[in-house]
Design a protein around this motif. Structure first.
Motif, PDB file in Angstrom:
ATOM      1  N   LYS A 177     -12.849  15.737  10.081  1.00  0.00           N
ATOM      2  CA  LYS A 177     -12.406  16.993   9.646  1.00  0.00           C
ATOM      3  C   LYS A 177     -11.897  16.604   8.361  1.00  0.00           C
ATOM      4  O   LYS A 177     -11.726  17.225   7.317  1.00  0.00           O
ATOM      5  CB  LYS A 177     -11.436  17.588  10.858  1.00  0.00           C
ATOM      6  N   LYS A 178     -11.050  15.519   8.411  1.00  0.00           N
ATOM      7  CA  LYS A 178     -10.174  15.283   7.335  1.00  0.00           C
ATOM      8  C   LYS A 178     -11.147  14.685   5.953  1.00  0.00           C
ATOM      9  O   LYS A 178     -10.868  15.072   4.918  1.00  0.00           O
ATOM     10  CB  LYS A 178      -9.182  14.091   7.624  1.00  0.00           C
ATOM     11  N   ILE A 179     -11.964  14.021   6.375  1.00  0.00           N
ATOM     12  CA  ILE A 179     -12.951  13.518   5.233  1.00  0.00           C
ATOM     13  C   ILE A 179     -13.766  14.408   4.676  1.00  0.00           C
ATOM     14  O   ILE A 179     -13.844  14.560   3.479  1.00  0.00           O
ATOM     15  CB  ILE A 179     -13.816  12.232   5.597  1.00  0.00           C
ATOM     16  N   LEU A 180     -14.170  15.501   5.475  1.00  0.00           N
ATOM     17  CA  LEU A 180     -14.939  16.661   4.703  1.00  0.00           C
ATOM     18  C   LEU A 180     -14.067  17.791   4.245  1.00  0.00           C
ATOM     19  O   LEU A 180     -14.571  18.756   3.913  1.00  0.00           O
ATOM     20  CB  LEU A 180     -15.873  17.132   6.083  1.00  0.00           C
ATOM     21  N   GLY A 181     -12.738  17.544   4.789  1.00  0.00           N
ATOM     22  CA  GLY A 181     -11.884  18.510   4.255  1.00  0.00           C
ATOM     23  C   GLY A 181     -11.908  19.926   5.083  1.00  0.00           C
ATOM     24  O   GLY A 181     -11.763  20.673   4.196  1.00  0.00           O
ATOM     25  N   ASP A 182     -12.089  19.848   6.160  1.00  0.00           N
ATOM     26  CA  ASP A 182     -12.480  21.030   6.929  1.00  0.00           C
ATOM     27  C   ASP A 182     -12.041  21.205   8.148  1.00  0.00           C
ATOM     28  O   ASP A 182     -12.489  20.629   9.253  1.00  0.00           O
ATOM     29  CB  ASP A 182     -14.327  21.175   6.904  1.00  0.00           C
ATOM     30  N   ASP A 183     -11.075  21.821   8.290  1.00  0.00           N
ATOM     31  CA  ASP A 183     -10.233  22.030   9.540  1.00  0.00           C
ATOM     32  C   ASP A 183     -10.808  23.093  10.632  1.00  0.00           C
ATOM     33  O   ASP A 183     -10.697  22.745  11.888  1.00  0.00           O
ATOM     34  CB  ASP A 183      -8.728  22.465   9.392  1.00  0.00           C
ATOM     35  N   ALA A 184     -11.672  23.812   9.903  1.00  0.00           N
ATOM     36  CA  ALA A 184     -12.419  24.770  10.920  1.00  0.00           C
ATOM     37  C   ALA A 184     -13.626  24.052  11.582  1.00  0.00           C
ATOM     38  O   ALA A 184     -14.322  24.566  12.356  1.00  0.00           O
ATOM     39  CB  ALA A 184     -12.948  25.919  10.230  1.00  0.00           C
ATOM     40  N   LEU A 185     -14.027  23.088  10.977  1.00  0.00           N
ATOM     41  CA  LEU A 185     -15.475  22.275  11.671  1.00  0.00           C
ATOM     42  C   LEU A 185     -15.118  21.885  12.990  1.00  0.00           C
ATOM     43  O   LEU A 185     -14.049  21.166  13.412  1.00  0.00           O
ATOM     44  CB  LEU A 185     -15.591  20.890  10.907  1.00  0.00           C
ATOM     45  N   GLU A 186     -16.012  22.313  14.109  1.00  0.00           N
ATOM     46  CA  GLU A 186     -15.810  22.055  15.351  1.00  0.00           C
ATOM     47  C   GLU A 186     -16.575  20.643  15.681  1.00  0.00           C
ATOM     48  O   GLU A 186     -17.732  20.421  15.215  1.00  0.00           O
ATOM     49  CB  GLU A 186     -16.350  23.120  16.210  1.00  0.00           C
TER      50      GLU A 186
ATOM     51  N   ASN B  98     -12.643   5.119  10.848  1.00  0.00           N
ATOM     52  CA  ASN B  98     -13.353   4.334  11.977  1.00  0.00           C
ATOM     53  C   ASN B  98     -14.620   4.377  11.787  1.00  0.00           C
ATOM     54  O   ASN B  98     -15.283   5.166  11.336  1.00  0.00           O
ATOM     55  CB  ASN B  98     -12.910   5.366  13.176  1.00  0.00           C
ATOM     56  N   CYS B  99     -14.988   2.972  12.349  1.00  0.00           N
ATOM     57  CA  CYS B  99     -16.713   2.718  12.059  1.00  0.00           C
ATOM     58  C   CYS B  99     -17.530   3.810  12.547  1.00  0.00           C
ATOM     59  O   CYS B  99     -18.504   4.437  11.836  1.00  0.00           O
ATOM     60  CB  CYS B  99     -16.981   1.640  12.971  1.00  0.00           C
ATOM     61  N   SER B 100     -17.190   4.426  13.857  1.00  0.00           N
ATOM     62  CA  SER B 100     -18.324   5.581  14.353  1.00  0.00           C
ATOM     63  C   SER B 100     -18.156   6.572  13.322  1.00  0.00           C
ATOM     64  O   SER B 100     -19.137   7.532  13.388  1.00  0.00           O
ATOM     65  CB  SER B 100     -17.954   5.594  15.633  1.00  0.00           C
ATOM     66  N   THR B 101     -17.211   7.013  12.881  1.00  0.00           N
ATOM     67  CA  THR B 101     -16.940   8.360  11.752  1.00  0.00           C
ATOM     68  C   THR B 101     -17.668   8.097  10.519  1.00  0.00           C
ATOM     69  O   THR B 101     -18.343   8.875  10.052  1.00  0.00           O
ATOM     70  CB  THR B 101     -15.437   8.504  11.573  1.00  0.00           C
ATOM     71  N   ILE B 102     -17.381   6.975  10.112  1.00  0.00           N
ATOM     72  CA  ILE B 102     -18.015   6.589   8.501  1.00  0.00           C
ATOM     73  C   ILE B 102     -19.728   6.877   8.469  1.00  0.00           C
ATOM     74  O   ILE B 102     -20.140   7.729   7.878  1.00  0.00           O
ATOM     75  CB  ILE B 102     -17.985   5.179   8.216  1.00  0.00           C
ATOM     76  N   GLN B 103     -20.479   6.168   9.529  1.00  0.00           N
ATOM     77  CA  GLN B 103     -21.728   6.267   9.389  1.00  0.00           C
ATOM     78  C   GLN B 103     -22.104   7.731   9.799  1.00  0.00           C
ATOM     79  O   GLN B 103     -22.940   8.144   9.165  1.00  0.00           O
ATOM     80  CB  GLN B 103     -22.493   5.539  10.527  1.00  0.00           C
ATOM     81  N   MET B 104     -21.584   8.566  10.665  1.00  0.00           N
ATOM     82  CA  MET B 104     -21.721   9.904  10.892  1.00  0.00           C
ATOM     83  C   MET B 104     -21.595  10.835   9.787  1.00  0.00           C
ATOM     84  O   MET B 104     -22.454  11.545   9.272  1.00  0.00           O
ATOM     85  CB  MET B 104     -21.069  10.461  12.050  1.00  0.00           C
TER      86      MET B 104
ATOM     87  N   GLU C  18     -19.363   7.860  -0.471  1.00  0.00           N
ATOM     88  CA  GLU C  18     -20.659   8.804  -0.720  1.00  0.00           C
ATOM     89  C   GLU C  18     -20.117  10.242  -0.326  1.00  0.00           C
ATOM     90  O   GLU C  18     -20.849  10.887  -0.641  1.00  0.00           O
ATOM     91  CB  GLU C  18     -21.685   8.095   0.100  1.00  0.00           C
ATOM     92  N   VAL C  19     -18.913  10.164   0.381  1.00  0.00           N
ATOM     93  CA  VAL C  19     -18.700  11.678   0.858  1.00  0.00           C
ATOM     94  C   VAL C  19     -17.364  12.340  -0.073  1.00  0.00           C
ATOM     95  O   VAL C  19     -17.525  13.503  -0.351  1.00  0.00           O
ATOM     96  CB  VAL C  19     -18.255  11.534   2.264  1.00  0.00           C
ATOM     97  N   ASN C  20     -16.340  11.599  -0.125  1.00  0.00           N
ATOM     98  CA  ASN C  20     -15.253  12.038  -0.874  1.00  0.00           C
ATOM     99  C   ASN C  20     -14.284  11.152  -1.748  1.00  0.00           C
ATOM    100  O   ASN C  20     -13.249  11.069  -1.707  1.00  0.00           O
ATOM    101  CB  ASN C  20     -14.104  12.635   0.268  1.00  0.00           C
ATOM    102  N   ILE C  21     -15.250  10.289  -2.456  1.00  0.00           N
ATOM    103  CA  ILE C  21     -14.563   9.491  -3.612  1.00  0.00           C
ATOM    104  C   ILE C  21     -13.640  10.033  -4.403  1.00  0.00           C
ATOM    105  O   ILE C  21     -12.672   9.650  -5.048  1.00  0.00           O
ATOM    106  CB  ILE C  21     -15.761   8.701  -4.383  1.00  0.00           C
ATOM    107  N   ASP C  22     -13.987  11.335  -4.625  1.00  0.00           N
ATOM    108  CA  ASP C  22     -13.125  12.347  -5.568  1.00  0.00           C
ATOM    109  C   ASP C  22     -11.543  12.567  -5.122  1.00  0.00           C
ATOM    110  O   ASP C  22     -10.682  12.726  -5.752  1.00  0.00           O
ATOM    111  CB  ASP C  22     -13.706  13.849  -5.577  1.00  0.00           C
ATOM    112  N   ARG C  23     -11.374  12.150  -3.784  1.00  0.00           N
ATOM    113  CA  ARG C  23      -9.999  11.990  -3.279  1.00  0.00           C
ATOM    114  C   ARG C  23      -9.152  10.831  -3.493  1.00  0.00           C
ATOM    115  O   ARG C  23      -8.050  10.551  -2.994  1.00  0.00           O
ATOM    116  CB  ARG C  23      -9.813  12.303  -1.525  1.00  0.00           C
ATOM    117  N   ILE C  24      -9.900   9.997  -3.985  1.00  0.00           N
ATOM    118  CA  ILE C  24      -9.091   8.470  -3.906  1.00  0.00           C
ATOM    119  C   ILE C  24      -8.076   8.315  -5.170  1.00  0.00           C
ATOM    120  O   ILE C  24      -7.156   7.481  -4.521  1.00  0.00           O
ATOM    121  CB  ILE C  24     -10.452   7.373  -4.566  1.00  0.00           C
ATOM    122  N   SER C  25      -8.156   9.143  -6.054  1.00  0.00           N
ATOM    123  CA  SER C  25      -6.743   9.183  -6.985  1.00  0.00           C
ATOM    124  C   SER C  25      -5.627   9.649  -6.267  1.00  0.00           C
ATOM    125  O   SER C  25      -4.527   9.441  -6.697  1.00  0.00           O
ATOM    126  CB  SER C  25      -7.180   9.940  -7.927  1.00  0.00           C
ATOM    127  N   ASP C  26      -5.817  10.382  -5.105  1.00  0.00           N
ATOM    128  CA  ASP C  26      -4.642  10.891  -4.529  1.00  0.00           C
ATOM    129  C   ASP C  26      -3.518   9.837  -3.902  1.00  0.00           C
ATOM    130  O   ASP C  26      -2.469  10.330  -3.332  1.00  0.00           O
ATOM    131  CB  ASP C  26      -5.027  12.052  -3.354  1.00  0.00           C
TER     132      ASP C  26
END
Lengths: 346, 346
Positions: free
Chosen positions: B229-238, B131-137, B114-122
């Protein structure tokens, strides 16, 4: 030793979870008592409780019960305090109130002795004991507040069922047994006894403690926010709270993010906490040492660990604060206040 | 219907808590399977598992097991993945890896559909399941990230013991029984099986999941920080995380504070979440409606509630996110990824 002044003391709510701890602590601390009056609702009146080898018969709490009482400790619910604290004051009794009835009253000091005992003399007959989840947090944060200043606190709590009274403990244990036996528990008390909907607490986490306010926060969360500001005397302090009930009997745990106003050194933070009165530092990842509710249960101190500098904000740190919600969070803090009153009245 | 391409599929770790859910979901979803290979350690090999009315004998996972396998789903621990995923790739197998072994590898897509399926072909043969706790968040935050931008996340977790495997569930239930019978449990597994010190989980909260990193955070906390950060592709995210194990069997709960980059309307936030795929909005304080772990257990969705604007920062909001850690947090997310792979390879 010099001759000690003795006090007539009343405990209102003597049969409750907090009241029983107050009675135990008054005995254990050798509080200078001449006469101890144990008061309760009509329902529990007539029962007897042992105190220092004597049997004391519980009496129904009435306006006239406070005749001659020097110090009264109230923990029988907000309604009882609202009704009887003013009556006790008329008799010259100094009241330590463990309910939320008067906490935010501007004329009532809200005291955590290690934090703001200097405000105790401002009272007009009532000194309020803060909410359990607030007490342990401000207790642990005070040394950092004094040294660095605090601009913002974000806390998520992991609160024990004993905070909702003895019947909530019974319900949680009963539900746990039912689940272990493969049965479906029927929740009856939690999250809030007076509200229609009940949720299972056994093997669950309920993100509601007390009723909801219109802004979407619960009263418990608003207590943490408002009481923290009042105790630290800092209206500019930003506080956010999410309060959650988990299946623990005694001991609230708190995950706390704190933004400090000045640069800090983590080792100095540890030293400040280790040296602070009533704080026990339990913070050694290499030894898997950190505070645990089961180990804080039955102890008067506030336990702090998992201290680490935030990775995204170097002026912030994260920590884990645990304390027995019936002791430092209620009975012990109230008895500490009573001890200060006794010293003042000597 | 057009003729459907069928796949040879392998499940590695077939007897584990996640593996069993994967097998159930492959059947329930009618995954286009020609042959299903169930692989495990030598210890479990020879056992039989029923799949769609057939009995499949579990085989020991070996490098040559992947001959002819199109898609393999790994959940047998990081060491098994590190050893066998490269072997599977040599056979042309596309691997969905549920362990942390390759998640932060820059050449490995880390996917929440639901978040970044566009990256699957890479991918180069491995797609990592977060990780489980990451996915739901990230699942729950993605609609807000897209609409307003997110600058900062502070999360405290309330994680179920099933995240530590079937033996941790057994331990928690056994300890609970012992405590209810007045006995003192002897902890054997939690918080971390491979570390010397054990803590009681029954009626407790343990602020340690996985080992500690030198910076004072745990690996579980660092996974939440880095993977988000990796899933959202945003290194600046705190991102800041505190991960805590509580006595719940299935379902992780999370108390999340989020700072958005733009002004927002709380009702619009609710609508965005209600409309988002796989999200169930459960947010009505008047009805005491909010997500609960016991009610999320067994369901594939991510549940969100307790949404409220922060009182100290009008650009921030607080929320409560719950999901079944074995399903959306593991097996369901992995099967979703496998379904996308199947569509791509059609």
């Amino acid at each position: 030793m010099s001759e000690q002044k003795l006090f007539d003391v009343a405990v209102v709510g003597a049969t409750g979870a907090v009241g029983q701890q107050i009675i135990r602590l008054l005995s254990e601390r050798d509080f200078p008592i001449r006469e101890l009056k144990l008061l309760s609702s009509a329902r529990s009146a007539g029962r007897k409780i042992e105190f220092k080898g004597r049997e004391i018969t519980i009496e129904e709490a009435r306006p006239e019960s406070f005749e001659g009482v020097d110090i009264a400790l109230f923990s029988a619910g907000g309604d009882v305090s609202r009704a009887l604290v003013p009556e006790a004051i008329k008799h010259g009794t100094v009241c330590v109130d463990n309910t939320s009835a008067f906490r935010m009253d501007p004329d009532t000091p809200l005291i955590v002795p290690e934090v703001n005992i200097d405000r105790i003399s401002d009272h007009r007959g009532i000194i309020a004991n803060p909410n359990c989840s607030t007490i342990q947090m401000v207790h642990a944060l005070k040394p950092l507040y004094d040294r660095y200043g605090i601009s913002r606190i974000i806390v998520s709590t992991y609160q024990a069922v004993s905070g909702a009274g003895a019947s909530a403990i019974d319900e949680m244990l009963r539900q746990s047994r039912e689940v272990l036996e493969g049965r479906q528990p029927e929740p009856q008390i939690l999250p809030v006894g007076s509200l229609p909907k009940k949720h299972r607490i056994a093997f669950n986490a309920i993100p509601q403690i007390d009723k909801f306010v219109e802004n979407g926060f619960t009263y418990e969360e608003m207590k943490m926010i408002n009481e923290t500001k009042k105790i630290l005397g800092d209206d500019a302090l930003e506080v956010t709270a999410t309060c959650v009930r988990i299946p623990v009997v005694y001991g609230h745990s708190e995950s706390v993010y704190v933004e400090l106003k000045e640069d800090f050194d983590v080792e100095e933070v540890r030293r400040l906490l280790a040296d602070a009165p009533g704080i026990v530092l339990e913070d050694n990842p290499a030894e898997q040492l950190y505070p645990l509710a089961t180990e804080a249960a039955g102890r008067n101190e506030t336990f702090v660990g998992r201290i680490r500098r935030d990775l995204s904000n170097p002026r912030a740190l994260n920590m884990w604060i645990v304390s027995d919600n019936l002791l430092k969070g209620a009975a012990w803090n109230a008895v500490q206040i009573a001890e200060y009153i006794a010293v003042q009245q000597k």
